[in-house]
Scaffold this motif. Structure first.
Motif, PDB file in Angstrom:
ATOM      1  N   GLN A   1       0.846  -1.189   0.000  1.00 13.36           N
ATOM      2  CA  GLN A   1       0.000   0.000   0.000  1.00 13.36           C
ATOM      3  C   GLN A   1       0.886   1.245   0.000  1.00 13.36           C
ATOM      4  N   VAL A   2       0.406   2.286  -0.673  1.00 17.57           N
ATOM      5  CA  VAL A   2       1.178   3.523  -0.737  1.00 17.57           C
ATOM      6  C   VAL A   2       1.087   4.266   0.588  1.00 17.57           C
ATOM      7  N   GLN A   3       2.170   4.919   0.973  1.00 23.90           N
ATOM      8  CA  GLN A   3       2.177   5.815   2.130  1.00 23.90           C
ATOM      9  C   GLN A   3       2.389   7.237   1.639  1.00 23.90           C
ATOM     10  N   LEU A   4       1.784   8.186   2.358  1.00 24.09           N
ATOM     11  CA  LEU A   4       1.823   9.585   1.932  1.00 24.09           C
ATOM     12  C   LEU A   4       2.378  10.471   3.039  1.00 24.09           C
ATOM     13  N   GLY A   5       3.178  11.457   2.653  1.00 26.72           N
ATOM     14  CA  GLY A   5       3.714  12.400   3.617  1.00 26.72           C
ATOM     15  C   GLY A   5       3.666  13.812   3.076  1.00 26.72           C
ATOM     16  N   GLU A   6       2.938  14.681   3.777  1.00 26.71           N
ATOM     17  CA  GLU A   6       2.794  16.066   3.332  1.00 26.71           C
ATOM     18  C   GLU A   6       3.868  16.943   3.963  1.00 26.71           C
ATOM     19  N   SER A   7       4.204  18.016   3.259  1.00 30.21           N
ATOM     20  CA  SER A   7       5.128  19.023   3.778  1.00 30.21           C
ATOM     21  C   SER A   7       4.843  20.351   3.095  1.00 30.21           C
ATOM     22  N   GLY A   8       5.413  21.424   3.639  1.00 29.37           N
ATOM     23  CA  GLY A   8       5.304  22.721   3.000  1.00 29.37           C
ATOM     24  C   GLY A   8       4.338  23.680   3.663  1.00 29.37           C
ATOM     25  N   GLY A  26       6.389   3.455  -1.158  1.00 30.51           N
ATOM     26  CA  GLY A  26       5.849   2.108  -1.046  1.00 30.51           C
ATOM     27  C   GLY A  26       5.255   1.563  -2.327  1.00 30.51           C
ATOM     28  N   ARG A  27       4.747   2.423  -3.164  1.00 31.57           N
ATOM     29  CA  ARG A  27       4.177   2.046  -4.456  1.00 31.57           C
ATOM     30  C   ARG A  27       4.441   3.187  -5.425  1.00 31.57           C
ATOM     31  N   PRO A  28       4.491   2.922  -6.727  1.00 31.39           N
ATOM     32  CA  PRO A  28       4.691   4.016  -7.693  1.00 31.39           C
ATOM     33  C   PRO A  28       3.519   4.994  -7.665  1.00 31.39           C
ATOM     34  N   ALA A  29       3.814   6.250  -7.466  1.00 31.83           N
ATOM     35  CA  ALA A  29       2.757   7.261  -7.425  1.00 31.83           C
ATOM     36  C   ALA A  29       2.000   7.334  -8.739  1.00 31.83           C
ATOM     37  N   SER A  30       2.644   6.938  -9.826  1.00 29.07           N
ATOM     38  CA  SER A  30       2.014   7.018 -11.148  1.00 29.07           C
ATOM     39  C   SER A  30       0.793   6.119 -11.261  1.00 29.07           C
ATOM     40  N   CYS A  96      -3.272  15.054   2.074  1.00 31.38           N
ATOM     41  CA  CYS A  96      -3.086  14.434   0.772  1.00 31.38           C
ATOM     42  C   CYS A  96      -3.794  13.078   0.776  1.00 31.38           C
ATOM     43  N   THR A  97      -4.348  12.706  -0.358  1.00 31.54           N
ATOM     44  CA  THR A  97      -5.033  11.431  -0.461  1.00 31.54           C
ATOM     45  C   THR A  97      -4.696  10.749  -1.780  1.00 31.54           C
ATOM     46  N   ALA A  98      -4.800   9.436  -1.819  1.00 28.64           N
ATOM     47  CA  ALA A  98      -4.461   8.670  -3.017  1.00 28.64           C
ATOM     48  C   ALA A  98      -5.486   7.570  -3.247  1.00 28.64           C
ATOM     49  N   ARG A  99      -5.762   7.308  -4.515  1.00 27.20           N
ATOM     50  CA  ARG A  99      -6.695   6.243  -4.916  1.00 27.20           C
ATOM     51  C   ARG A  99      -6.137   5.572  -6.162  1.00 27.20           C
ATOM     52  N   VAL A 109     -15.045  12.944  -3.941  1.00 26.64           N
ATOM     53  CA  VAL A 109     -15.859  12.258  -2.940  1.00 26.64           C
ATOM     54  C   VAL A 109     -14.992  11.178  -2.297  1.00 26.64           C
ATOM     55  N   PRO A 110     -14.653  11.312  -1.028  1.00 24.39           N
ATOM     56  CA  PRO A 110     -13.757  10.343  -0.387  1.00 24.39           C
ATOM     57  C   PRO A 110     -14.370   8.953  -0.297  1.00 24.39           C
ATOM     58  N   ARG A 111     -13.509   7.949  -0.333  1.00 23.03           N
ATOM     59  CA  ARG A 111     -13.912   6.563  -0.125  1.00 23.03           C
ATOM     60  C   ARG A 111     -13.139   6.004   1.071  1.00 23.03           C
ATOM     61  N   GLU A 112     -13.709   5.008   1.691  1.00 22.66           N
ATOM     62  CA  GLU A 112     -13.035   4.388   2.835  1.00 22.66           C
ATOM     63  C   GLU A 112     -11.703   3.784   2.446  1.00 22.66           C
ATOM     64  N   SER A 113     -11.588   3.353   1.222  1.00 24.11           N
ATOM     65  CA  SER A 113     -10.368   2.690   0.771  1.00 24.11           C
ATOM     66  C   SER A 113      -9.256   3.659   0.400  1.00 24.11           C
TER      67      SER A 113
END
Length: 126
Positions: A1-8, A26-30, A96-99, A109-113
């Motif tokens: 699973q991808v992990q996310l880290g915000e900054s700035g 952890g995973r390719p952002a692409s 930040c969020t990723a799907r 619209v956010p999802r639980e996943s």
């Protein structure tokens, strides 16, 4: 699973600019559509902007259109949120969020996943 880290995040005067970064690991952002939400004290979560996994499409919340720009650099596994003409009402924690393999508009619209970062504080003084 991808992990996310915000900054700035930080403190800026009204009319100023900030650029937020969201680094994926952890995973390719692409492979991921990426987005930004924000939450001000005492308020619900608000959609800010999103970009498709290919980077070909973007989508913005009404309150930030024309002032914020989302972009991505897949070589750096990073998504950016350039925020210009900041207003005190932009003060919030930005997340930040990723799907996986998402286009931009559905990310409004956010999802639980969805995967979320820890957030970064943006404070705009008047």
């Amino acid at each position: 699973q991808v992990q996310l880290g915000e900054s700035g995040g930080g403190l800026v005067q009204a009319g100023g600019s900030l650029r937020l970064s969201c680094a994926a690991s952890g995973r390719p952002a692409s492979n991921y559509g990426m987005g930004w939400f924000r939450q001000a004290p005492g308020k619900g979560r608000e959609f800010v902007a999103a970009i498709s996994f290919s980077g070909g499409t973007t989508y913005y919340g009404d309150s930030v259109k024309g002032r914020f720009t989302i972009s991505r650099d897949n070589a750096k596994n990073t998504v950016y949120l350039q925020m210009n003409s900041l207003k005190p009402e932009d003060t919030a924690v930005y997340y930040c969020t990723a799907r996986l393999f998402s286009y931009a508009q559905p990310m409004g619209v956010p999802r639980e996943s969805d995967t979320w970062g820890q957030g970064t504080q943006v404070t705009v003084s008047s």
